[in-house]
Design an enzyme around this catalytic site. Structure first.
Site, PDB file in Angstrom:
ATOM      1  N   LYS A  23       0.813  -1.220   0.000  1.00 49.36           N
ATOM      2  CA  LYS A  23       0.000   0.000   0.000  1.00 49.36           C
ATOM      3  C   LYS A  23       0.844   1.267   0.000  1.00 49.36           C
ATOM      4  CE  LYS A  23      -3.809  -2.300   2.379  1.00 49.36           C
ATOM      5  NZ  LYS A  23      -3.052  -3.554   2.539  1.00 49.36           N
ATOM      6  N   GLU A  81      11.098  -9.516   6.459  1.00 50.08           N
ATOM      7  CA  GLU A  81      10.188  -9.263   5.350  1.00 50.08           C
ATOM      8  C   GLU A  81      10.904  -9.535   4.038  1.00 50.08           C
ATOM      9  OE1 GLU A  81       7.953  -5.537   5.778  1.00 50.08           O
ATOM     10  OE2 GLU A  81       8.813  -5.413   7.786  1.00 50.08           O
ATOM     11  N   ILE A  84       9.838 -10.507  -2.993  1.00 53.49           N
ATOM     12  CA  ILE A  84      10.186 -11.391  -4.107  1.00 53.49           C
ATOM     13  C   ILE A  84      10.138 -10.562  -5.389  1.00 53.49           C
ATOM     14  CG2 ILE A  84       9.577 -13.501  -5.344  1.00 53.49           C
ATOM     15  CD1 ILE A  84       8.205 -14.440  -2.706  1.00 53.49           C
ATOM     16  N   HIS A  86       9.262 -10.428  -8.404  1.00 55.22           N
ATOM     17  CA  HIS A  86       8.369 -11.119  -9.334  1.00 55.22           C
ATOM     18  C   HIS A  86       6.968 -10.576  -9.056  1.00 55.22           C
ATOM     19  CE1 HIS A  86       6.606 -14.347 -11.717  1.00 55.22           C
ATOM     20  NE2 HIS A  86       5.738 -14.531 -10.733  1.00 55.22           N
ATOM     21  N   TYR A  93      -0.938 -15.562   1.454  1.00 54.84           N
ATOM     22  CA  TYR A  93      -0.968 -15.821   2.900  1.00 54.84           C
ATOM     23  C   TYR A  93      -1.263 -17.295   3.142  1.00 54.84           C
ATOM     24  CZ  TYR A  93      -1.426 -10.755   3.174  1.00 54.84           C
ATOM     25  OH  TYR A  93      -1.220  -9.414   3.047  1.00 54.84           O
ATOM     26  N   ARG A 106      23.226  -3.932   2.981  1.00 58.58           N
ATOM     27  CA  ARG A 106      23.501  -2.742   3.785  1.00 58.58           C
ATOM     28  C   ARG A 106      22.811  -2.850   5.144  1.00 58.58           C
ATOM     29  NH1 ARG A 106      18.908   0.339   4.073  1.00 58.58           N
ATOM     30  NH2 ARG A 106      17.362  -0.011   2.432  1.00 58.58           N
TER      31      ARG A 106
END
Length: 157
Positions: A23, A81, A84, A86, A93, A106
């Site tokens: 979001k 977290e 991906i 893609h 989920y 980093r």
């Protein structure tokens, strides 16, 4: 401490996170449950990593991963977290996410703005793509770890 644990193999169920990745950032992430996060080596450095990821028995894709408290969002709990690299048609989920963390990009940073954070993440993604094209990293894309046995039994193989 970042590199001592690498490559790091991890598998767990994808749970609902804070709902910010897609979001606010336009960069969806898959979140591991607290139990999976707590199973990570306690001395692994927080920061941004790259590696390979696979949802269920799907294809293996490049990924970037954040381990830490996300200073920009002032999290209280440590999170892991995975973004991906893609485009998926739908949420996953409850699926099993398998990842192999190969390298460190980093440390975690705080950012003055959402734009600065997004820009840094875009740079992390480009760095991950470059690193994962190297032959020594490409070979792990084919690792048997990514081939789940039939069904969701992950510990009985």
């Amino acid at each position: 401490a970042a590199m001592r644990h690498l490559p790091y193999f991890c598998r767990g169920e994808v749970v609902k996170g804070f709902g910010r990745g897609s979001k606010e950032l336009g960069i969806p992430t898959a979140n591991f449950s607290e139990q999976v996060v707590e199973s990570f080596p306690s001395d692994i450095s927080t920061g941004i990593y790259y590696g390979w990821a696979c949802v269920g028995n799907g294809d293996v894709h490049k990924m970037v991963l954040s381990i830490g408290w996300n200073p920009f969002y002032k999290n209280i709990k440590k999170s892991v977290e995975t973004h991906i690299i893609h485009t998926f048609k739908e949420d996953f989920y409850g699926e099993i996410l398998s990842i192999v963390i190969l390298g460190y990009i980093r440390p975690e940073n705080n950012f003055d703005s959402l734009e600065a954070l997004i820009s840094a993440i875009q740079e992390d993604i480009e760095e991950a793509k470059r690193q994962l094209d190297l032959p020594e990293h490409l070979k792990l894309k084919e690792d048997n770890f990514f081939h789940l046995p039939e069904g969701k039994m992950v510990n009985n193989h």
